[in-house]
Design an enzyme around this catalytic site. Structure first.
Site, PDB file in Angstrom:
ATOM      1  N   ALA A 231       0.835  -1.199   0.000  1.00 22.11           N
ATOM      2  CA  ALA A 231       0.000   0.000   0.000  1.00 22.11           C
ATOM      3  C   ALA A 231       0.873   1.253   0.000  1.00 22.11           C
ATOM      4  O   ALA A 231       1.857   1.340   0.742  1.00 22.11           O
ATOM      5  CB  ALA A 231      -0.915  -0.010   1.227  1.00 22.11           C
ATOM      6  N   GLY A 234       3.991   3.369  -4.240  1.00 24.10           N
ATOM      7  CA  GLY A 234       4.336   4.089  -5.456  1.00 24.10           C
ATOM      8  C   GLY A 234       4.160   3.250  -6.707  1.00 24.10           C
ATOM      9  O   GLY A 234       4.583   3.644  -7.794  1.00 24.10           O
ATOM     10  N   LYS A 235       3.469   2.113  -6.564  1.00 28.29           N
ATOM     11  CA  LYS A 235       3.323   1.204  -7.716  1.00 28.29           C
ATOM     12  C   LYS A 235       2.464   1.808  -8.826  1.00 28.29           C
ATOM     13  O   LYS A 235       2.759   1.620 -10.017  1.00 28.29           O
ATOM     14  CB  LYS A 235       2.758  -0.144  -7.262  1.00 28.29           C
ATOM     15  CG  LYS A 235       1.421  -0.098  -6.533  1.00 28.29           C
ATOM     16  CD  LYS A 235       1.059  -1.453  -5.974  1.00 28.29           C
ATOM     17  CE  LYS A 235      -0.308  -1.416  -5.303  1.00 28.29           C
ATOM     18  NZ  LYS A 235      -0.330  -0.502  -4.120  1.00 28.29           N
ATOM     19  N   THR A 254     -10.571  -0.663 -12.091  1.00 28.78           N
ATOM     20  CA  THR A 254     -11.392  -1.801 -11.659  1.00 28.78           C
ATOM     21  C   THR A 254     -12.094  -1.548 -10.331  1.00 28.78           C
ATOM     22  O   THR A 254     -12.851  -2.402  -9.867  1.00 28.78           O
ATOM     23  CB  THR A 254     -10.518  -3.063 -11.525  1.00 28.78           C
ATOM     24  OG1 THR A 254      -9.467  -2.800 -10.585  1.00 28.78           O
ATOM     25  CG2 THR A 254      -9.911  -3.441 -12.864  1.00 28.78           C
ATOM     26  N   HIS A 271      -5.862  10.202  -8.586  1.00 31.08           N
ATOM     27  CA  HIS A 271      -5.375   9.391  -9.698  1.00 31.08           C
ATOM     28  C   HIS A 271      -5.675  10.077 -11.034  1.00 31.08           C
ATOM     29  O   HIS A 271      -4.826  10.123 -11.925  1.00 31.08           O
ATOM     30  CB  HIS A 271      -6.026   8.001  -9.667  1.00 31.08           C
ATOM     31  CG  HIS A 271      -5.294   7.025  -8.800  1.00 31.08           C
ATOM     32  ND1 HIS A 271      -4.615   5.961  -9.316  1.00 31.08           N
ATOM     33  CD2 HIS A 271      -5.124   6.971  -7.461  1.00 31.08           C
ATOM     34  CE1 HIS A 271      -4.059   5.268  -8.328  1.00 31.08           C
ATOM     35  NE2 HIS A 271      -4.367   5.870  -7.189  1.00 31.08           N
ATOM     36  N   ARG A 272      -6.877  10.620 -11.165  1.00 36.82           N
ATOM     37  CA  ARG A 272      -7.256  11.263 -12.426  1.00 36.82           C
ATOM     38  C   ARG A 272      -6.414  12.499 -12.692  1.00 36.82           C
ATOM     39  O   ARG A 272      -5.999  12.753 -13.823  1.00 36.82           O
ATOM     40  CB  ARG A 272      -8.737  11.637 -12.384  1.00 36.82           C
ATOM     41  CG  ARG A 272      -9.665  10.442 -12.594  1.00 36.82           C
ATOM     42  CD  ARG A 272     -11.099  10.854 -12.497  1.00 36.82           C
ATOM     43  NE  ARG A 272     -11.999   9.743 -12.765  1.00 36.82           N
ATOM     44  CZ  ARG A 272     -13.255   9.684 -12.368  1.00 36.82           C
ATOM     45  NH1 ARG A 272     -13.774  10.699 -11.681  1.00 36.82           N
ATOM     46  NH2 ARG A 272     -14.010   8.632 -12.653  1.00 36.82           N
ATOM     47  N   ARG A 274      -3.441  13.045 -11.832  1.00 39.10           N
ATOM     48  CA  ARG A 274      -2.057  12.682 -12.115  1.00 39.10           C
ATOM     49  C   ARG A 274      -1.870  12.164 -13.546  1.00 39.10           C
ATOM     50  O   ARG A 274      -0.777  12.222 -14.097  1.00 39.10           O
ATOM     51  CB  ARG A 274      -1.634  11.595 -11.111  1.00 39.10           C
ATOM     52  CG  ARG A 274      -0.153  11.422 -10.933  1.00 39.10           C
ATOM     53  CD  ARG A 274       0.120  10.508  -9.770  1.00 39.10           C
ATOM     54  NE  ARG A 274      -0.487   9.199  -9.958  1.00 39.10           N
ATOM     55  CZ  ARG A 274      -0.939   8.430  -8.962  1.00 39.10           C
ATOM     56  NH1 ARG A 274      -0.900   8.869  -7.724  1.00 39.10           N
ATOM     57  NH2 ARG A 274      -1.443   7.245  -9.207  1.00 39.10           N
ATOM     58  N   ARG A 275      -2.942  11.675 -14.153  1.00 39.09           N
ATOM     59  CA  ARG A 275      -2.837  11.062 -15.478  1.00 39.09           C
ATOM     60  C   ARG A 275      -2.866  12.128 -16.567  1.00 39.09           C
ATOM     61  O   ARG A 275      -3.518  13.169 -16.424  1.00 39.09           O
ATOM     62  CB  ARG A 275      -3.996  10.078 -15.700  1.00 39.09           C
ATOM     63  CG  ARG A 275      -4.011   8.931 -14.712  1.00 39.09           C
ATOM     64  CD  ARG A 275      -4.910   7.804 -15.196  1.00 39.09           C
ATOM     65  NE  ARG A 275      -6.307   8.138 -15.270  1.00 39.09           N
ATOM     66  CZ  ARG A 275      -7.205   7.909 -14.320  1.00 39.09           C
ATOM     67  NH1 ARG A 275      -6.824   7.363 -13.182  1.00 39.09           N
ATOM     68  NH2 ARG A 275      -8.472   8.217 -14.488  1.00 39.09           N
ATOM     69  N   ASP A 301      -5.581  -0.935 -13.313  1.00 36.15           N
ATOM     70  CA  ASP A 301      -5.322  -0.612 -11.918  1.00 36.15           C
ATOM     71  C   ASP A 301      -6.608  -0.822 -11.109  1.00 36.15           C
ATOM     72  O   ASP A 301      -7.507   0.020 -11.138  1.00 36.15           O
ATOM     73  CB  ASP A 301      -4.840   0.837 -11.817  1.00 36.15           C
ATOM     74  CG  ASP A 301      -4.178   1.159 -10.484  1.00 36.15           C
ATOM     75  OD1 ASP A 301      -4.180   0.278  -9.604  1.00 36.15           O
ATOM     76  OD2 ASP A 301      -3.667   2.282 -10.338  1.00 36.15           O
TER      77      ASP A 301
END
Length: 400
Positions: A231, A234-235, A254, A271-272, A274-275, A301
């Site tokens: 957790a 940084g994956k 997912t 997350h959004r 960063r993309r 992911d």
């Protein structure tokens, strides 16, 4: 066309003066990099940096034959002493083309940030594109003609620029991509090599001479990659970094949405943000059809949330349902997914979690999830050309 990289670092060089960071501490000897400057066929100097004459001499060259000096970006700091006999440095207006006495044609390429890129064409027709630090081409033509033979650019600082070049066909499968303007915000050594290889690029030491148009094996980008870790290790960042130079990416989330869970919504939002904006998103656990289709690269992911959904669907959390067909149904679903990963022709980067190295779950259902995820991870990893374990933000190569 002969190209000598007199320097490959950021404008302040690497290590930066008086910087105590870890990357600067490691950037010594052959890993040290002067500010980027390119010498083309001994006749054209792109960017004039401190110590250019000495750097040329160390690489077995001289600046005596230089007939044109062009700058790509504003040079801050103290004035650079111009070596005796060297022409005055200047910049070419965007879109303007020069023909040098040496026979090279140089066209100024407009950037989306302060600076100028230069497209250099030799008498033999070899084409080089050199871009300034922090810059990406602006207003690229939809059909640039044949791809460049070589692109020298800020791959780590502006990966989206390389993605744009690929989207228009300016960078093709045989284009050699060299990363320059390297600064202390990127790793050094093997970690840098791995990061650049995932972008189909490479870095070279200062003083390296390359030949534009000469065949060179382009770094092989793995078609299937599994990124695992604990957790907040940084994956996900590592997985996203591996695809940021691709012109198209479908991000497969997912996890879905969770009504009334603001913490989950915040995670999804981060997350959004960063993309890259050009990436598309699909919220689904139906991975097998996506893997079977042709299309852009997939970033999945993550597999652990896919497994959670699969266990929900077969009732695997309940002990009785697990024994009464749930185990068989789940194994069938996972086998179908593994087979789809094996057969896919798409570029795929999948993220998963390592949950077997910590506290043993206190419930039978929790232990069941841990065991099944371990089996799924091992099976998917077996079908991937590259497998990475991310620990404390550092990626360890397990395969590839």
């Amino acid at each position: 066309m002969e190209l000598t990289l007199l320097g490959t670092g950021a404008p302040l060089g690497l290590p930066r003066p008086d910087c105590p960071c870890a990357v600067c501490a490691l950037s010594r000897g052959t890993r040290a990099r002067a500010a980027t400057a390119l010498l083309v066929d001994g006749a054209l100097l792109l960017d004039l940096t401190p110590g250019a004459a000495l750097a040329a001499a160390r690489s077995g060259h001289s600046l005596v034959g230089v007939r044109q000096v062009l700058l790509t970006h504003p040079h801050d700091g103290p004035a650079v002493e111009v070596p005796t006999g060297l022409p005055t440095a200047g910049r070419v207006p965007d879109g303007r083309e020069l023909t040098l006495i040496s026979g090279h044609r140089v066209r100024a390429v407009p950037m989306d940030s302060p600076g100028t890129g230069y497209e250099v064409t030799s008498q033999e027709g070899e084409r080089l594109l050199y871009l300034p630090p922090g810059g990406a081409p602006a207003g690229l033509p939809e059909d640039p003609g044949t791809p460049y033979d070589m692109v020298v650019a800020d791959v780590t600082g502006r990966p989206d620029g390389l993605a744009r070049l690929r989207a228009t066909g300016a960078v093709g499968p045989a284009t050699e991509v060299i990363a320059v303007h390297l600064d202390h915000d990127v790793p050094t050594g093997p970690a840098l090599d791995r990061q650049l290889a995932s972008a189909g690029a490479r870095a070279v030491p200062d003083g390296t001479t390359l030949y534009v148009g000469e065949y060179h094996e382009v770094p092989d980008v793995p078609r299937r990659t599994l990124v695992t870790g604990g957790a907040r290790s940084g994956k996900s960042v590592e997985a996203e970094r591996r695809l940021e130079t691709f012109p198209e990416v479908l991000y497969v989330a997912t996890g879905g949405t969770r009504e009334g869970d603001p913490e989950w919504a915040q995670r999804v939002g981060l997350h959004r943000e960063r993309r890259p904006g050009a990436w598309r998103t699909a919220e689904t656990c139906d991975l097998v059809p996506l893997l079977a289709e042709d299309g852009p690269a997939l970033l999945i992911d993550c597999l652990s949330l896919w497994l959670t959904d699969a266990m929900d669907r077969v009732g695997a959390w309940d002990d009785e349902r697990w024994e009464d067909g749930g185990r068989t149904a789940l194994r069938k679903r996972t086998a179908e997914l593994v087979a789809a990963v094996r057969a896919t022709r798409r570029t795929v980067v999948a993220v998963t979690n390592e949950v077997g190295s910590g506290v043993v779950p206190g419930t039978a259902a929790g232990r069941r999830f841990r065991d099944e995820l371990g089996r799924l991870n091992a099976a998917v990893a077996d079908q991937c050309e590259e497998v990475l374990l991310v620990v404390a933000g550092q990626a360890l190569v397990l395969r590839g």
